[in-house]
Design a protein around this motif. Structure first.
Motif, PDB file in Angstrom:
ATOM      1  N   SER A 120       0.882  -1.247  -0.096  1.00 45.19           N
ATOM      2  CA  SER A 120       0.096  -0.044   0.014  1.00 45.19           C
ATOM      3  C   SER A 120       0.878   1.305   0.108  1.00 45.19           C
ATOM      4  CB  SER A 120      -1.059  -0.004   1.319  1.00 45.19           C
ATOM      5  OG  SER A 120      -1.911  -0.850   1.198  1.00 45.19           O
ATOM      6  N   ARG A 121       1.768   1.207   0.870  1.00 43.48           N
ATOM      7  CA  ARG A 121       2.893   2.419   0.768  1.00 43.48           C
ATOM      8  C   ARG A 121       3.667   2.652  -0.546  1.00 43.48           C
ATOM      9  NH1 ARG A 121       5.627   1.133   6.476  1.00 43.48           N
ATOM     10  NH2 ARG A 121       3.754   1.600   7.896  1.00 43.48           N
ATOM     11  N   LEU A 122       4.022   1.367  -1.137  1.00 45.98           N
ATOM     12  CA  LEU A 122       4.488   1.522  -2.300  1.00 45.98           C
ATOM     13  C   LEU A 122       3.700   2.235  -3.360  1.00 45.98           C
ATOM     14  CD1 LEU A 122       6.863  -1.779  -2.485  1.00 45.98           C
ATOM     15  CD2 LEU A 122       7.445   0.474  -2.388  1.00 45.98           C
ATOM     16  N   LEU A 123       2.213   1.614  -3.461  1.00 48.79           N
ATOM     17  CA  LEU A 123       1.414   2.045  -4.288  1.00 48.79           C
ATOM     18  C   LEU A 123       0.944   3.750  -4.184  1.00 48.79           C
ATOM     19  CD1 LEU A 123      -1.109  -0.825  -4.306  1.00 48.79           C
ATOM     20  CD2 LEU A 123       0.198   0.127  -6.488  1.00 48.79           C
ATOM     21  N   ALA A 124       0.871   4.096  -3.133  1.00 43.72           N
ATOM     22  CA  ALA A 124       0.629   5.486  -2.574  1.00 43.72           C
ATOM     23  C   ALA A 124       1.793   6.406  -3.210  1.00 43.72           C
ATOM     24  CB  ALA A 124       0.608   5.704  -1.047  1.00 43.72           C
ATOM     25  N   ARG A 125       3.144   5.826  -2.970  1.00 43.11           N
ATOM     26  CA  ARG A 125       4.307   6.785  -3.432  1.00 43.11           C
ATOM     27  C   ARG A 125       4.242   6.739  -4.941  1.00 43.11           C
ATOM     28  NH1 ARG A 125       9.638   4.005  -2.537  1.00 43.11           N
ATOM     29  NH2 ARG A 125       9.259   3.368  -4.537  1.00 43.11           N
ATOM     30  N   ASN A 126       3.932   5.705  -5.483  1.00 47.94           N
ATOM     31  CA  ASN A 126       3.739   5.720  -7.084  1.00 47.94           C
ATOM     32  C   ASN A 126       2.588   6.605  -7.603  1.00 47.94           C
ATOM     33  OD1 ASN A 126       6.071   4.013  -7.080  1.00 47.94           O
ATOM     34  ND2 ASN A 126       5.033   2.141  -7.477  1.00 47.94           N
ATOM     35  N   GLN A 127       1.596   6.303  -6.976  1.00 43.87           N
ATOM     36  CA  GLN A 127       0.451   7.298  -7.425  1.00 43.87           C
ATOM     37  C   GLN A 127       0.676   8.870  -7.159  1.00 43.87           C
ATOM     38  OE1 GLN A 127      -2.626   5.499  -5.073  1.00 43.87           O
ATOM     39  NE2 GLN A 127      -3.227   4.258  -6.545  1.00 43.87           N
ATOM     40  N   ASP A 128       1.664   9.456  -6.064  1.00 39.26           N
ATOM     41  CA  ASP A 128       2.111  10.494  -5.682  1.00 39.26           C
ATOM     42  C   ASP A 128       2.954  10.954  -6.872  1.00 39.26           C
ATOM     43  OD1 ASP A 128       0.506  10.751  -3.682  1.00 39.26           O
ATOM     44  OD2 ASP A 128       2.149  10.466  -2.162  1.00 39.26           O
ATOM     45  N   LEU A 130       3.191   9.699 -10.090  1.00 39.76           N
ATOM     46  CA  LEU A 130       2.283   9.807 -11.310  1.00 39.76           C
ATOM     47  C   LEU A 130       1.541  11.425 -11.269  1.00 39.76           C
ATOM     48  CD1 LEU A 130       0.970   6.089 -11.756  1.00 39.76           C
ATOM     49  CD2 LEU A 130       2.616   7.339 -13.029  1.00 39.76           C
ATOM     50  N   ALA A 131       0.937  11.402  -9.982  1.00 36.59           N
ATOM     51  CA  ALA A 131       0.293  12.804 -10.097  1.00 36.59           C
ATOM     52  C   ALA A 131       1.036  14.307 -10.267  1.00 36.59           C
ATOM     53  CB  ALA A 131      -0.357  12.976  -8.684  1.00 36.59           C
ATOM     54  N   VAL A 132       2.155  13.942  -9.954  1.00 40.41           N
ATOM     55  CA  VAL A 132       3.447  14.851 -10.166  1.00 40.41           C
ATOM     56  C   VAL A 132       3.533  15.065 -11.722  1.00 40.41           C
ATOM     57  CG1 VAL A 132       5.758  15.823  -9.989  1.00 40.41           C
ATOM     58  CG2 VAL A 132       4.508  15.106  -7.835  1.00 40.41           C
ATOM     59  N   PHE A 133       3.720  13.966 -12.256  1.00 36.36           N
ATOM     60  CA  PHE A 133       4.067  14.028 -13.815  1.00 36.36           C
ATOM     61  C   PHE A 133       2.842  14.416 -14.587  1.00 36.36           C
ATOM     62  CE2 PHE A 133       7.311  10.522 -12.760  1.00 36.36           C
ATOM     63  CZ  PHE A 133       8.538  11.307 -13.122  1.00 36.36           C
ATOM     64  N   GLY A 134       1.662  13.787 -14.071  1.00 35.08           N
ATOM     65  CA  GLY A 134       0.226  14.421 -14.839  1.00 35.08           C
ATOM     66  C   GLY A 134       0.168  15.883 -14.637  1.00 35.08           C
ATOM     67  N   MET A 135       0.540  16.452 -13.321  1.00 34.68           N
ATOM     68  CA  MET A 135       0.283  17.854 -13.308  1.00 34.68           C
ATOM     69  C   MET A 135       1.202  18.740 -14.096  1.00 34.68           C
ATOM     70  SD  MET A 135      -0.735  18.624  -9.268  1.00 34.68           S
ATOM     71  CE  MET A 135       0.886  17.985  -8.618  1.00 34.68           C
ATOM     72  N   ALA A 136       2.388  18.329 -14.387  1.00 39.69           N
ATOM     73  CA  ALA A 136       3.335  18.955 -14.870  1.00 39.69           C
ATOM     74  C   ALA A 136       3.238  18.906 -16.504  1.00 39.69           C
ATOM     75  CB  ALA A 136       4.554  18.237 -14.797  1.00 39.69           C
ATOM     76  N   THR A 137       2.561  17.686 -17.002  1.00 38.92           N
ATOM     77  CA  THR A 137       2.121  17.739 -18.502  1.00 38.92           C
ATOM     78  C   THR A 137       1.061  18.688 -18.770  1.00 38.92           C
ATOM     79  OG1 THR A 137       1.015  15.722 -18.157  1.00 38.92           O
ATOM     80  CG2 THR A 137       3.178  15.615 -18.972  1.00 38.92           C
ATOM     81  N   GLN A 138      -0.098  18.658 -17.790  1.00 38.95           N
ATOM     82  CA  GLN A 138      -1.488  19.279 -17.769  1.00 38.95           C
ATOM     83  C   GLN A 138      -0.939  20.913 -17.947  1.00 38.95           C
ATOM     84  OE1 GLN A 138      -3.749  18.425 -14.371  1.00 38.95           O
ATOM     85  NE2 GLN A 138      -4.446  16.463 -15.635  1.00 38.95           N
ATOM     86  N   ARG A 139       0.077  21.388 -17.326  1.00 38.68           N
ATOM     87  CA  ARG A 139       0.396  22.729 -17.160  1.00 38.68           C
ATOM     88  C   ARG A 139       1.174  23.127 -18.341  1.00 38.68           C
ATOM     89  NH1 ARG A 139       2.251  24.664 -11.644  1.00 38.68           N
ATOM     90  NH2 ARG A 139       1.551  26.785 -12.375  1.00 38.68           N
ATOM     91  N   GLY A 140       1.503  22.098 -19.233  1.00 42.48           N
ATOM     92  CA  GLY A 140       2.103  22.335 -20.533  1.00 42.48           C
ATOM     93  C   GLY A 140       3.741  22.619 -20.377  1.00 42.48           C
ATOM     94  N   GLY A 141       4.136  22.581 -19.219  1.00 45.72           N
ATOM     95  CA  GLY A 141       5.790  22.749 -19.031  1.00 45.72           C
ATOM     96  C   GLY A 141       6.421  21.722 -19.216  1.00 45.72           C
ATOM     97  N   GLY A 142       6.004  20.365 -18.581  1.00 46.79           N
ATOM     98  CA  GLY A 142       7.257  19.387 -18.319  1.00 46.79           C
ATOM     99  C   GLY A 142       7.940  19.393 -17.219  1.00 46.79           C
ATOM    100  N   LEU A 143       8.433  18.433 -17.076  1.00 51.32           N
ATOM    101  CA  LEU A 143       9.418  18.505 -15.810  1.00 51.32           C
ATOM    102  C   LEU A 143      10.820  19.243 -16.258  1.00 51.32           C
ATOM    103  CD1 LEU A 143       8.906  14.886 -14.438  1.00 51.32           C
ATOM    104  CD2 LEU A 143       8.061  17.274 -13.428  1.00 51.32           C
ATOM    105  N   TYR A 144      11.285  19.020 -17.447  1.00 50.11           N
ATOM    106  CA  TYR A 144      12.459  19.525 -17.828  1.00 50.11           C
ATOM    107  C   TYR A 144      12.089  20.059 -19.194  1.00 50.11           C
ATOM    108  CZ  TYR A 144      14.501  16.788 -14.067  1.00 50.11           C
ATOM    109  OH  TYR A 144      14.643  16.051 -12.939  1.00 50.11           O
ATOM    110  N   GLY A 145      12.874  21.041 -19.402  1.00 49.52           N
ATOM    111  CA  GLY A 145      12.866  21.875 -20.823  1.00 49.52           C
ATOM    112  C   GLY A 145      13.956  21.322 -21.444  1.00 49.52           C
TER     113      GLY A 145
END
Length: 164
Positions: A120-128, A130-145
């Motif tokens: 459960s802890r591993l899944l929660a960490r992975n979901q967190d 994925l959420a970071v990656f998802g927010m980055a792509t939704q904002r159009g910026g991405g994690l790295y330029g």
């Protein structure tokens, strides 16, 4: 009735050995879950599934034996059987084997619950993540330029310490 007790004793010993094997696999699974990465988890899960099937079959055989002897096919049937034959010396050995199985089963339950918490802890960490990656792509910026530096989403914290 001596044959019933002998069969029960043999079955309980086989069941205890299988449950001990399951405990060994769960402990191996725990070791993998505690390390970074999950290398080897697939094979351990396959072994765990095989052990669960074996334990289930042995339990089914014990329940069938109890029903054939006039007892219910559950833990109460086992308790009733031990109670009915409590005066027979062979019953003492069956009762010891029954208690040993119960003790190992408790260890399996605790280990399995702990492993479940780790998963459960591993899944929660992975979901967190994925959420970071998802927010980055939704904002159009991405994690790295394109230059390899942090994109719009991740930027260094800037503080103005000159104002106090």
């Amino acid at each position: 009735m001596v044959a019933l007790l002998a069969e029960l004793q043999g079955g309980l010993k086989a069941e205890s050995a299988a449950v001990q094997g399951l405990l060994d696999v769960l402990e191996a699974e725990r070791e993998i879950l505690l390390k970074p990465g999950v290398d080897g988890l697939d094979s351990v899960v396959a072994r765990k599934n095989a052990m669960v099937m074996q334990v289930s079959e042995l339990t089914r055989q014990r329940y069938s034996l109890l029903v054939a002897s006039g007892f219910s096919s559950d833990e109460d049937g086992m308790k009733a059987c031990v109670s009915v034959f409590s005066g027979d010396p062979a019953c003492g050995e069956v009762e010891q084997a029954w208690k040993a199985l119960g003790a190992i089963a408790q260890k399996v339950k605790k280990c399995n619950e702990f492993n479940g918490q780790l998963v459960s802890r591993l899944l929660a960490r992975n979901q967190d993540l994925l959420a970071v990656f998802g927010m980055a792509t939704q904002r159009g910026g991405g994690l790295y330029g394109p230059n390899g530096r942090a994109g719009q989403f991740i930027s260094p914290v800037r503080r103005d310490f000159s104002t106090g």
